[in-house]
Design a protein around this motif. Structure first.
Motif, PDB file in Angstrom:
ATOM      1  N   PHE A   1       0.835  -1.197   0.000  1.00  0.00           N
ATOM      2  CA  PHE A   1       0.000   0.000   0.000  1.00  0.00           C
ATOM      3  C   PHE A   1       0.873   1.252   0.000  1.00  0.00           C
ATOM      4  O   PHE A   1       0.888   1.994  -0.967  1.00  0.00           O
ATOM      5  N   GLU A   2       1.636   1.478   1.078  1.00  0.00           N
ATOM      6  CA  GLU A   2       2.483   2.659   1.174  1.00  0.00           C
ATOM      7  C   GLU A   2       3.962   2.336   1.326  1.00  0.00           C
ATOM      8  O   GLU A   2       4.803   3.191   1.147  1.00  0.00           O
ATOM      9  N   SER A   3       4.284   1.100   1.710  1.00  0.00           N
ATOM     10  CA  SER A   3       5.683   0.762   1.960  1.00  0.00           C
ATOM     11  C   SER A   3       5.907  -0.725   1.727  1.00  0.00           C
ATOM     12  O   SER A   3       4.963  -1.510   1.682  1.00  0.00           O
TER      13      SER A   3
ATOM     14  N   TYR B   1      10.030   5.718  -8.770  1.00  0.00           N
ATOM     15  CA  TYR B   1      10.832   5.742  -7.549  1.00  0.00           C
ATOM     16  C   TYR B   1      12.248   5.317  -7.893  1.00  0.00           C
ATOM     17  O   TYR B   1      12.443   4.399  -8.693  1.00  0.00           O
TER      18      TYR B   1
ATOM     19  N   GLU C   1       9.698   3.383   1.743  1.00  0.00           N
ATOM     20  CA  GLU C   1       8.520   4.015   2.329  1.00  0.00           C
ATOM     21  C   GLU C   1       8.035   5.174   1.476  1.00  0.00           C
ATOM     22  O   GLU C   1       8.692   5.581   0.524  1.00  0.00           O
ATOM     23  N   ASN C   2       6.873   5.696   1.856  1.00  0.00           N
ATOM     24  CA  ASN C   2       6.256   6.855   1.194  1.00  0.00           C
ATOM     25  C   ASN C   2       5.918   6.558  -0.258  1.00  0.00           C
ATOM     26  O   ASN C   2       6.172   7.370  -1.146  1.00  0.00           O
ATOM     27  N   LEU C   3       5.340   5.386  -0.502  1.00  0.00           N
ATOM     28  CA  LEU C   3       4.951   5.002  -1.861  1.00  0.00           C
ATOM     29  C   LEU C   3       3.451   5.173  -2.074  1.00  0.00           C
ATOM     30  O   LEU C   3       2.856   4.487  -2.891  1.00  0.00           O
ATOM     31  N   GLU C   4       2.846   6.109  -1.354  1.00  0.00           N
ATOM     32  CA  GLU C   4       1.403   6.279  -1.466  1.00  0.00           C
ATOM     33  C   GLU C   4       0.982   6.970  -2.754  1.00  0.00           C
ATOM     34  O   GLU C   4      -0.144   6.862  -3.181  1.00  0.00           O
ATOM     35  N   SER C   5       1.890   7.676  -3.417  1.00  0.00           N
ATOM     36  CA  SER C   5       1.498   8.444  -4.592  1.00  0.00           C
ATOM     37  C   SER C   5       1.217   7.603  -5.849  1.00  0.00           C
ATOM     38  O   SER C   5       0.307   7.940  -6.584  1.00  0.00           O
TER      39      SER C   5
ATOM     40  N   LYS D   1       0.456  -2.839  -6.397  1.00  0.00           N
ATOM     41  CA  LYS D   1       0.099  -1.719  -5.519  1.00  0.00           C
ATOM     42  C   LYS D   1      -1.404  -1.721  -5.320  1.00  0.00           C
ATOM     43  O   LYS D   1      -2.163  -1.832  -6.278  1.00  0.00           O
TER      44      LYS D   1
ATOM     45  N   GLN E   1      -4.958   0.080  -3.323  1.00  0.00           N
ATOM     46  CA  GLN E   1      -5.483   1.397  -2.906  1.00  0.00           C
ATOM     47  C   GLN E   1      -5.683   1.412  -1.421  1.00  0.00           C
ATOM     48  O   GLN E   1      -5.979   0.490  -0.787  1.00  0.00           O
TER      49      GLN E   1
END
Length: 94
Positions: free
Chosen positions: A21-23, A49, A65-69, A92, A94
Motif C-alpha cells: 500500500f504505502e511501503s 521511484y 517508504e512513502n509510496l502512497e502516490s 500496488k 489502494q
C-alpha cells in the motif's frame, strides 16, 4: 563490473509486503559490500521511484517508504549493483 563469472552470485530477493500500500521491505543476502540502485517502474516503463542504497555482506533489509502516490496497479522493481541484477513484479493496492 563483475571481475569474473565466479564473482556473480545468485541472490534471492524477498519482498514484504506484496501487494503493498504505502511501503515495502526488500530482504536479500549479499556476498559483498556494495552500492545498489532500487528503482520502481509503472506498467508503461515510467520511473516512479529511485534510490541508491549501501548494502553489506550478509543479510540486508531495505525499507522503501512513502509510496502512497503511485496509483493501484502492477509495477516492476529493479535492483541493480556491481554484482546484483534483480527484477520483481509488484502489486500496488489502494
Amino acid at each position: 563490473m563483475i571481475a569474473s563469472i565466479e564473482d556473480y552470485k545468485l541472490f534471492k530477493l524477498v519482498v514484504r509486503s506484496n501487494p503493498f500500500f504505502e511501503s515495502l521491505t526488500l530482504t536479500l543476502n549479499s556476498t559483498y559490500d556494495e552500492e545498489v540502485t532500487v528503482s520502481i517502474y509503472d506498467i508503461n516503463g515510467r520511473k516512479v521511484y529511485e534510490e541508491t542504497r549501501l548494502i553489506f555482506e550478509g543479510r540486508n533489509d531495505l525499507d522503501i517508504e512513502n509510496l502512497e502516490s503511485p496509483i493501484a496497479g502492477t509495477y516492476l522493481l529493479s535492483l541493480r549493483g556491481r554484482t546484483i541484477y534483480l527484477n520483481e513484479r509488484l502489486l500496488k493496492t489502494q
